[in-house]
Every structure is written in C-alpha cells, then in structure tokens.
Scaffold this active site. Structure first.
Site, PDB file in Angstrom:
ATOM      1  N   ASP A  12       0.840  -1.205   0.000  1.00  0.00           N
ATOM      2  CA  ASP A  12       0.000   0.000   0.000  1.00  0.00           C
ATOM      3  C   ASP A  12       0.875   1.256   0.000  1.00  0.00           C
ATOM      4  O   ASP A  12       2.050   1.215   0.370  1.00  0.00           O
ATOM      5  CB  ASP A  12      -0.957   0.025   1.206  1.00  0.00           C
ATOM      6  N   GLU A  48       0.091  -1.012   5.919  1.00  0.00           N
ATOM      7  CA  GLU A  48       1.177  -0.465   6.741  1.00  0.00           C
ATOM      8  C   GLU A  48       0.975   1.023   6.928  1.00  0.00           C
ATOM      9  O   GLU A  48       1.229   1.577   7.992  1.00  0.00           O
ATOM     10  CB  GLU A  48       2.538  -0.733   6.098  1.00  0.00           C
TER      11      GLU A  48
HETATM   12 ZN   LIG Z   1       6.748   2.310   4.166  1.00  0.00          ZN
END
Ligand SMILES: [Zn+2]
Length: 378
Positions: free
Chosen positions: A70, A135
């Site tokens: 992501d 994340e």
């Molecule tokens: Zn990162």
C-alpha cells in the site's frame, strides 16, 4: 542495454494505484513471480486488507523479506509534475507514488530471490515474504495478523529484512535496528468555571496545571542507551477557554506523546506521569493510547550481513539507527529475534513527486541478493 528487471517490476507495481488499505493486484503479481520459484503462497485477508505469506523451503534458518504494497494518497494531483500512478523517468529519477516507500524494495526483493535461487538452487534454510496492504493505515489487519497466524501454528522465523526506506543521504548509509515506542495521552484537567473578577469562586485549571506541565517538560525520563536517544515527551495540543476574556475556564485539555526508548517501559512512563499530576493535587482524567512498543535488534549476524552486503556493493559503511517513526518491524520483532530495516533514501517519501534515483535500483536488488548469499548460500 537490457532494461533492468527490477526497474520494470517497480514500474508495474507503481502503475497499480494501491492506496492504503488497497492492494490493487500487487500481491497477485508477486505470487505469479514467486510460485514458479518454489514458494507456497498464502493470501490472508482481514477486514479489507490483503496480506501475503509466501515461503520456500521447510528448513531453518528462515529468512523473511517484509514490506507493504500500500501507499499513502497522492495529495493534490495538480502539484505533481507527472501523474503519481504513471511511473515516469526524469533527470535520472523514477517518479511515482511508492517509488521509495516501498515498491522498489518489493521489486528488488523478488528479483534478488530469482537471482539467488538460480545461482544457489540447493541453498540452506527457507526464504519467505511477509507482505501487507495495511502499513500506511491503522496497521491493525496487516503484519500483526500474519504474525499472530504464524505464532499460532508455531512457525518460527530467524532473520527479517524489512524494505522500508531507511537510507538518509545516499543509498546504504543507514539501516534501522529498532524503532522507538509511541505512547500518547489525552489529559483533561478539571477546574471550576467562573467570572474572572471573582477568582475566589472559581478554580483555574490552567493555573493549576502550569507547574505540573513545567515539571513534565523538564523531566529526564531516561538517558537512552547504546542504541537509543533519551525518551522524549512532547505536548502536541493544548486547549482551554471559552473565547470570552472575562471567564475562567472550567477545564483544560492537553494531548501529549512519548517517543520512548527500550530504556523505559510504557507502564513505567504512565506511572511517573500520574505521580507528577497527583503530587500537584490536580483533578484530572487521563486516557492512554499505546500505538507501538519499541523494539531493538542488537548488532548481530543479520545486521553484519546487510552491512557487509552494502559495503561489497557500494563501498559505503552503513550506520545503525533507531530514529524515525514506528514501523511494522515492531510486530515482527515479537516473533523474530533479528529484524533489520533497510531500503532507499527517504527524503521524498509521502511527498508530492516521490521518486528514487534510477542508479540505486539495481544496487538495492544486489544488496538484498548479497544478504541472502551471506546467510543462506550452501
Ligand atoms: Zn513504508
């Protein structure tokens, strides 16, 4: 000259607009490349987050490449000099959202494995990938979920290289062997509202809190240690008052945050804050949020292997550091004794016109491959 495989794969991944928590097919592309190399690939979905656990081999030691597909949102599109999800070369750089955080690292890990496995088909141990699409978001359904799953089935890990952008000025000058913890507090100091001309009938929460805040700001929480700077306590927001100039406010709210080293614990810091507030006899509510425990991997076989790989490839002497924000390394460190983060320079991450220098792309892949060679070559 043949175009670099790592560059081509990086461009493919940047073109997939995987804004957190969406993966947009990035991990499917990795599976297509890893499965033919002998990896068993397992997709673990959790509340709209896509995670990949891929493993080749059943022996120890287990070497894990970890990272995220992501990216953060692009921000105002009209400020980008080329579209964020259209990988573009300009002035020796590759531009695009995720170029340094961290699609180049992901591509470099995959190509490093292809090269390593081709050269060392009978290598020692196992190689694995732990990839998430959560994340940059709340990080509640990503790496932590995969780590819990691995722990449940007793799968042990030995080395983990996280591909976060850790370099500072040039590729290879810095890697992270830990991250500070993050502990936040939302504090409400309660007073009694009243007319400013009749202070004897009111209780001013600002006046009551000020000496305690001064003491908190001056407190030495710890001295840090060999790897960490001292713990820091900072106020981020403070609010009191009705807006009128003739009213003593009834309460004051204060947001603060600790970035703490492994020389302190969250429980210990909380207890010390309460002790200071209590000593000043304040009437208060305090709500705590622990958003990350600190972790530390002392200098050892994994950090040595990466530092040597960097030196062999670039002639650069890498420095170990624990600075910067929290990372998914904190979850992996609970089940893996050695976790080190290493990746491209981080000066442009999360910014408009994120980029990586083209001359760093193949050396990054070579450093990852050389690390595998040092730890797993038969
Ligand atoms: Zn990162």
């Amino acid at each position: 000259m043949k175009p670099s495989r790592t560059l081509l794969l990086t461009e493919e991944l940047i073109a997939l607009d995987s804004i957190t928590p969406h993966d947009k097919g990035c991990q499917q592309r990795l599976i297509e490349l890893l499965a033919p190399l002998g990896f068993t690939c397992e997709t673990i979905e959790s509340n709209g987050v896509t995670n990949l656990w891929a493993r080749k081999g059943s022996e120890s030691p287990v070497f894990v490449f970890a990272g995220h597909t992501d990216v953060v949102p692009a921000g105002p599109l009209d400020q980008w000099h080329s579209a964020p999800f259209a990988p573009t070369h300009r002035d020796g750089k590759l531009y695009g959202r995720g170029a340094s955080d961290m699609k180049t690292s992901i591509a470099a890990m995959v190509v490093a494995c292809e090269e390593f496995i081709a050269a060392h088909p009978g290598h020692r141990g196992s190689i694995a990938f732990l990839i998430t699409s959560d994340e940059e978001g709340p990080a509640t359904d990503g790496t932590v979920v995969v780590c819990e799953r691995l722990e449940e089935r007793g799968e042990t890990l030995d080395y983990c290289l996280v591909g976060e952008p850790t370099s500072a000025h040039v590729l290879g000058d810095m890697l992270k062997n830990g991250r500070r913890g993050s502990l936040s507090g939302h504090l409400v100091i309660k007073g009694v509202q009243g007319h400013i001309a009749y202070p004897q009938l009111a209780r001013n929460p600002i006046h009551q809190a000020a000496p305690a805040l001064a003491e908190l700001a001056a407190e030495v929480w710890d001295e840090g240690n060999e790897y960490y700077l001292p713990t820091s306590w900072q106020i981020s927001n403070i609010q009191a008052g009705t807006g009128a100039t003739n009213v003593i406010p009834g309460h004051m709210t204060i947001d603060f945050n600790f970035r703490f080293s492994t020389a302190s614990t969250a429980d210990g810091l909380e207890a010390r804050v309460h002790a200071i507030l209590d000593r000043h006899q304040l009437d208060y509510d305090l709500r705590w949020t622990l958003s990350g425990q600190p972790f530390l991997t002392p200098k050892g076989s994994l950090s040595d292997a990466i530092c040597d790989a960097i030196h062999d490839e670039l002639g650069v002497q890498a420095e170990l550091s624990t600075t910067g924000g929290t990372s998914d390394g904190r979850f992996i460190a609970r089940i893996c004794p050695q976790v080190i983060e290493f990746g491209p320079p981080n000066a442009s991450i999360h910014k408009i016109d994120e980029h990586i220098e083209l001359r760093y792309i193949d050396p990054l892949k070579n450093i990852y491959r050389r690390t595998l060679e040092r730890l797993l070559a038969a």
